[in-house]
Scaffold this active site. Structure first.
Site, mmCIF file in Angstrom:
data_model
loop_
_atom_site.group_PDB
_atom_site.id
_atom_site.type_symbol
_atom_site.label_atom_id
_atom_site.label_comp_id
_atom_site.label_asym_id
_atom_site.label_seq_id
_atom_site.Cartn_x
_atom_site.Cartn_y
_atom_site.Cartn_z
ATOM 1 N N ASP A 1 0.832 -1.195 0.000
ATOM 2 C CA ASP A 1 0.000 0.000 0.000
ATOM 3 C C ASP A 1 0.877 1.259 0.000
ATOM 4 O OD1 ASP A 1 -3.015 0.730 0.231
ATOM 5 O OD2 ASP A 1 -2.034 2.022 1.706
ATOM 6 N N TYR B 1 -1.813 11.899 1.367
ATOM 7 C CA TYR B 1 -2.428 12.164 0.062
ATOM 8 C C TYR B 1 -2.376 13.657 -0.268
ATOM 9 C CZ TYR B 1 -4.289 7.413 0.270
ATOM 10 O OH TYR B 1 -4.409 6.053 0.337
ATOM 11 N N HIS C 1 -7.261 -6.307 -1.565
ATOM 12 C CA HIS C 1 -6.146 -5.386 -1.342
ATOM 13 C C HIS C 1 -5.173 -5.858 -0.269
ATOM 14 C CE1 HIS C 1 -4.108 -1.544 -1.632
ATOM 15 N NE2 HIS C 1 -4.200 -1.385 -0.331
#
Length: 259
Positions: A62, A173, A238
């Protein structure tokens, strides 16, 4: 980690900035959450663990995978070989910063919500909050734990986020435009480290538009010329490392045994 330790390796899992038990982390200072800071933390950690070790094996997932790709870009001399899970290499687009790219793909208001929530599902299709709403848009019906996540593990994660909150992780982010500006010198650069990539076929990252074409039709291999193997795990989403720990551990061990 236990699997590798039992086979003679010393495995270390760092708390990244603003996660876990980190203290004094710049939760609200986006300028201190760039990829240069995150990679710099790893270099400092490696030096502290063993200043006499020239390079190490790196395994990441990730956001850790994103950091690992850049560790290999900035300091390939520190990495003996890389196993990255779920998130493939994203070459820098000199014409569009990543936030603009996400907005173009998923809409102005939803790109963070998609990437923060959808990885927990087994549906790789886009996940959107209704416009103007956040987590309160999720129904109140009780959610069953995934078979690979125990109550004890969930309580552990909850305790850590109760301590540090979500602002810092989401600011990773928000720092993407800064990362895009600072990494301009690496436009077109290749990751020249022996690499193995593993992703579940239900992983939403694998279903990002053009991702499969990039991974399987030569783009990935062009950007990562020492890419030795791509493994697609059927029926995995994921969190492949938690869903299929024994399988992932064997993949890691078999790969690093080559070196």
């Amino acid at each position: 980690m236990v699997y590798l330790a039992e086979r003679g390796y010393r495995a270390v899992a760092p708390d990244l900035r603003v996660y876990g038990d980190t203290t004094g982390a710049p939760v609200n200072d986006i300028s201190k959450l760039s990829l240069f800071h995150l990679v710099g933390d790893l270099i400092t950690l490696l030096e502290a663990i063993d200043p006499n070790e020239d390079n190490v094996f790196v395994v990441a997932h990730d956001w850790g995978a994103i950091i690992a790709w850049h560790l290999c870009l900035f300091r390939p001399d520190k990495v003996k070989a890389l196993v990255n899970l779920s998130v493939h290499f994203f070459p820098r687009n000199p014409h569009m910063n990543p936030v603009e790219g996400f907005k173009a793909l998923y809409g102005e208001d939803h790109f963070i919500s998609r990437f923060q929530v959808s990885p927990c599902t087994r549906d790789p299709s886009p996940f959107y909050f209704p416009e103007g709403k956040g987590l309160d848009a999720i129904p109140d019906a009780p959610a069953a734990l995934s078979s690979w996540l125990s109550e004890e593990e969930l309580d552990y994660y909850a305790s850590k986020f109760e301590k540090t909150g979500f602002t810092g992780p989401i600011n990773y982010y928000r720092a993407l435009p800064l990362d895009w500006e600072l990494t301009a010198p690496w436009t077109g650069a290749q990751v020249k480290v022996p690499t193995k990539f593993i992703v579940g076929d239900l992983d939403l990252v694998y279903h990002i538009p053009d991702a499969k074409e990039y991974i399987h039709n030569g783009g990935f291999k062009k950007d990562v010329p020492l890419l030795e193997e791509v493994v697609i795990l059927e029926g995995a989403a994921h969190f492949v490392n938690q869903e299929r720990p024994d399988e992932i551990s064997k993949h890691i061990y078999d790969f690093i045994q080559k070196f």
